[in-house]
Design an enzyme around this catalytic site. Structure first.
Site, short mmCIF file in Angstrom:
data_model
loop_
_atom_site.label_atom_id
_atom_site.label_comp_id
_atom_site.label_asym_id
_atom_site.label_seq_id
_atom_site.Cartn_x
_atom_site.Cartn_y
_atom_site.Cartn_z
N GLY A 11 3.28 7.41 4.98
CA GLY A 11 2.41 6.22 5.04
C GLY A 11 2.22 5.72 6.47
N ASP A 13 3.22 2.93 7.95
CA ASP A 13 4.41 2.38 8.60
C ASP A 13 5.46 3.47 8.83
OD1 ASP A 13 3.02 0.07 8.20
OD2 ASP A 13 4.60 -0.98 7.11
N ALA A 80 6.29 3.04 -1.63
CA ALA A 80 5.77 2.14 -2.68
C ALA A 80 4.37 2.60 -3.06
CB ALA A 80 5.68 0.71 -2.17
N SER A 82 1.25 0.97 -2.89
CA SER A 82 1.04 -0.23 -2.05
C SER A 82 -0.34 -0.84 -2.16
CB SER A 82 1.33 0.12 -0.59
OG SER A 82 0.24 0.83 -0.04
N SER A 127 6.78 -8.15 0.92
CA SER A 127 5.37 -8.36 1.25
C SER A 127 4.92 -9.81 1.09
CB SER A 127 4.52 -7.49 0.31
OG SER A 127 3.17 -7.88 0.36
N GLU A 129 2.28 -10.54 -0.15
CA GLU A 129 1.62 -10.59 -1.46
C GLU A 129 2.51 -11.33 -2.47
OE1 GLU A 129 -1.50 -9.57 -2.15
OE2 GLU A 129 -1.46 -9.58 -4.34
N TYR A 151 1.51 -5.58 -8.45
CA TYR A 151 2.17 -5.16 -7.21
C TYR A 151 3.05 -6.29 -6.68
CZ TYR A 151 2.60 -4.32 -2.15
OH TYR A 151 3.09 -4.17 -0.87
N HIS A 181 -0.56 -5.69 7.87
CA HIS A 181 -0.60 -5.05 9.18
C HIS A 181 -1.37 -3.74 9.07
CE1 HIS A 181 3.28 -4.38 7.19
NE2 HIS A 181 3.19 -3.13 7.62
P1 NAP Z 1 1.25 3.26 2.56
O1 NAP Z 1 0.54 3.76 3.78
O2 NAP Z 1 0.51 3.08 1.28
O3 NAP Z 1 2.48 4.24 2.31
C1 NAP Z 1 3.20 4.20 1.10
C2 NAP Z 1 4.22 5.32 1.13
O4 NAP Z 1 4.97 5.30 -0.11
C3 NAP Z 1 3.60 6.71 1.21
O5 NAP Z 1 4.37 7.50 2.11
C4 NAP Z 1 3.73 7.26 -0.20
O6 NAP Z 1 3.86 8.65 -0.25
C5 NAP Z 1 5.07 6.63 -0.59
N1 NAP Z 1 5.31 6.67 -2.02
C6 NAP Z 1 4.44 6.37 -3.03
N2 NAP Z 1 5.02 6.59 -4.23
C7 NAP Z 1 6.28 7.07 -3.98
C8 NAP Z 1 7.34 7.49 -4.79
N3 NAP Z 1 7.25 7.50 -6.13
N4 NAP Z 1 8.49 7.92 -4.21
C9 NAP Z 1 8.59 7.94 -2.85
N5 NAP Z 1 7.61 7.55 -2.01
C10 NAP Z 1 6.46 7.12 -2.58
O7 NAP Z 1 1.96 1.86 2.88
P2 NAP Z 1 2.28 1.17 4.30
O8 NAP Z 1 1.13 0.33 4.66
O9 NAP Z 1 2.83 2.18 5.22
O10 NAP Z 1 3.43 0.14 3.83
C11 NAP Z 1 4.80 0.52 3.84
C12 NAP Z 1 5.57 -0.39 2.91
O11 NAP Z 1 5.40 -1.74 3.32
C13 NAP Z 1 5.12 -0.35 1.45
O12 NAP Z 1 6.26 -0.56 0.66
C14 NAP Z 1 4.18 -1.54 1.34
O13 NAP Z 1 4.14 -2.00 0.00
C15 NAP Z 1 4.87 -2.51 2.25
N6 NAP Z 1 4.01 -3.51 2.90
C16 NAP Z 1 2.90 -3.13 3.58
C17 NAP Z 1 2.13 -4.08 4.23
C18 NAP Z 1 0.90 -3.70 5.01
O14 NAP Z 1 0.10 -4.59 5.31
N7 NAP Z 1 0.74 -2.46 5.39
C19 NAP Z 1 2.50 -5.43 4.16
C20 NAP Z 1 3.65 -5.77 3.48
C21 NAP Z 1 4.41 -4.81 2.86
P3 NAP Z 1 2.67 9.64 -0.73
O15 NAP Z 1 1.97 10.05 0.53
O16 NAP Z 1 3.38 10.77 -1.37
O17 NAP Z 1 1.79 8.86 -1.66
O1 G4F Z 2 -6.95 -4.73 2.43
P1 G4F Z 2 -6.53 -5.18 1.10
O2 G4F Z 2 -6.68 -4.23 -0.02
O3 G4F Z 2 -5.03 -5.68 1.28
P2 G4F Z 2 -4.11 -6.67 0.40
O4 G4F Z 2 -4.54 -6.74 -1.01
O5 G4F Z 2 -3.98 -7.95 1.15
O6 G4F Z 2 -2.71 -5.87 0.42
C1 G4F Z 2 -2.18 -5.32 1.61
O7 G4F Z 2 -1.39 -6.28 2.25
C2 G4F Z 2 -0.22 -6.71 1.50
C3 G4F Z 2 0.49 -7.78 2.34
O8 G4F Z 2 -0.03 -9.04 2.02
C4 G4F Z 2 0.65 -5.50 1.26
F1 G4F Z 2 1.79 -5.88 0.62
C5 G4F Z 2 -0.12 -4.48 0.44
O9 G4F Z 2 0.69 -3.32 0.25
C6 G4F Z 2 -1.37 -4.08 1.22
O10 G4F Z 2 -0.95 -3.40 2.37
O11 G4F Z 2 -7.33 -6.51 0.69
C7 G4F Z 2 -7.38 -7.63 1.55
C8 G4F Z 2 -8.40 -8.62 1.03
C9 G4F Z 2 -8.24 -8.98 -0.45
O12 G4F Z 2 -8.38 -10.37 -0.59
C10 G4F Z 2 -9.41 -8.29 -1.13
O13 G4F Z 2 -9.87 -8.94 -2.30
O14 G4F Z 2 -9.70 -8.06 1.16
C11 G4F Z 2 -10.43 -8.34 -0.02
N1 G4F Z 2 -11.51 -7.35 -0.18
C12 G4F Z 2 -12.83 -7.65 -0.24
N2 G4F Z 2 -13.55 -6.53 -0.44
C13 G4F Z 2 -11.36 -6.03 -0.34
C14 G4F Z 2 -12.64 -5.51 -0.49
N3 G4F Z 2 -10.24 -5.25 -0.34
C15 G4F Z 2 -10.43 -3.91 -0.50
N4 G4F Z 2 -9.34 -3.11 -0.48
N5 G4F Z 2 -11.67 -3.36 -0.68
C16 G4F Z 2 -12.82 -4.11 -0.69
O15 G4F Z 2 -13.93 -3.59 -0.86
#
Ligand code: NAP
Ligand code: G4F
Length: 328
Positions: A11, A13, A80, A82, A127, A129, A151, A181
């Protein structure tokens, strides 16, 4: 040489954290799932020094096996499902992976570590969320959680399980409550990358418009490279704890569109953006804005990249990627 095991290595991160830990001299192991994971080559190319171990957060014995091989000092549980929108259609599997997967991992660490519990430090990717229908503005570590998606509910389970293992067993377990992020490595299903890709393609004449959902939601968006540094800092503390990691600023999807389109010289984007209920959510998180004071004061963490820089970095990356793909 310290050793780290990262779940979610493929992923966004996982890749940034691997780079950070390798640069600090760690031996890095990454858990990769599936018999032919399509992101295997990407990991090999970007972080060739990471040692990959097969495993899945829903397969307890694979986690024990990975711990026995990696012998980690630090475990970063980033794996996750995600994507929030996906979690309504796939609530059960989201609960199994994003929720119960945390319990599988932390329980595997507890059993593996035995009497030496504090030898293995644990990071859980919680998160913003979880704040959902926000009960306080800005949101901090003590803000009441009110998740608005399957989620979010699954993340709350993992968050409290991490706190519970810390309190029950004295484990060095930390929960990073990270706000959104992003980066050029963000999956294209998330709104920032969906916008940066579409804006690049529209400006190159490869796409006519973009279809989105709710344009009024507000997020506290930072740069993923900055946020993985906060994860590492948490595990260098004498004890585990919970930290909000955020910029302290919030921006709407409309502001995201303003900056992204302006970067390619388009000031009036109204006719280029369509809305479709398909992209609206059954329950929305309207506003997120985090208070990172504790992370700043205790971890010495600060974000380096501001919102306009983040958005233009992503558009620039997608312009280069689309030019290369389409020979423009
Ligand atoms: P991401 O790009 O969606 O990466 C998710 C990772 O989880 C991928 O490597 C995926 O692997 C792996 N995964 C999915 N199902 C799995 C399973 N059953 N067993 C083991 N691994 C599995 O997410 P990210 O943005 O890097 O975020 C990293 C973590 O931070 C996640 O837990 C996310 O919920 C959390 N988080 C993210 C944000 C954000 O804004 N990015 C904010 C808050 C929290 P595959 O390639 O095999 O699918
Ligand atoms: O980019 P999003 O899908 O991110 P969301 O739902 O905030 O979740 C991300 O951040 C979380 C941390 O708060 C993580 F935990 C989670 O794993 C993930 O990384 O959507 C952001 C916003 C939402 O309000 C959504 O309704 O954008 C709005 N949006 C509007 N149009 C859309 C769209 N989101 C997506 N994905 N696609 C659209 O077309």
């Amino acid at each position: 040489m310290p050793s780290a095991l990262i779940t979610g290595i493929t992923g966004q991160d996982g890749l940034y954290l691997s780079e950070l830990l390798l640069a600090k001299g760690y031996e890095v192991y990454g858990l990769i799932r599936g018999q032919n994971n399509p992101k295997y080559e990407l990991v090999r190319e970007l972080v060739p020094d990471v040692k990959l171990l097969t495993g899945d957060l829903t397969d307890f014995s694979s986690l024990i096996r990975a711990l026995e091989v990696a012998k980690p000092d630090e475990v970063y549980n980033l794996g996750a499902i995600s994507f929030v929108a996906y979690s309504w259609e796939n609530a059960l599997v989201t609960s199994d992976v994003t929720g119960k997967g945390v319990l599988n991992m932390i329980e595997a660490v507890r059993l593996y570590a035995g009497d030496d519990l504090n030898q293995v430090k644990f990071y859980q990717a919680s998160s913003s969320e979880m704040f959902g229908k926000v009960q306080e503005v800005p949101q901090r570590e003590s803000t009441l959680l009110w998740p608005r998606s399957p989620y979010g509910v699954a993340k709350v389970f993992g968050h409290y399980m991490t706190i519970n293992y810390r309190e029950s067993y004295g484990m060095h377990a930390s929960s990073g409550i990270l706000f959104n992020h992003e980066s050029p490595r963000r999956g294209p299903e998330f709104v920032t990358r969906k916008v940066s890709q579409a804006v690049a393609r529209i400006s190159l004449g490869l796409q006519e418009d973009i279809t989105l959902g709710n344009l009024d939601a507000k997020r506290d968006w930072g740069f993923a490279g900055d946020y993985v540094d906060a994860m590492w800092r948490m595990l260098q503390q004498p004890e585990g704890d919970d930290y909000v990691v955020a910029t302290g600023e919030t921006h709407s999807i409309r502001e995201l569109l303003d900056i992204a389109f302006a970067h390619v010289g388009i000031e009036d984007w109204g006719h280029l953006v369509k809305q479709d209920p398909r992209f609206m959510r059954p329950a929305e998180v309207d506003l997120l804005i985090g208070d990172p004071t504790k992370a700043q004061e205790k971890l010495g963490w600060t974000r380096q990249v501001d919102f306009p820089t983040l958005v233009t970095m992503m558009v620039e990356n997608d312009l280069a990627e689309q030019r290369a793909l389409n020979g423009r």
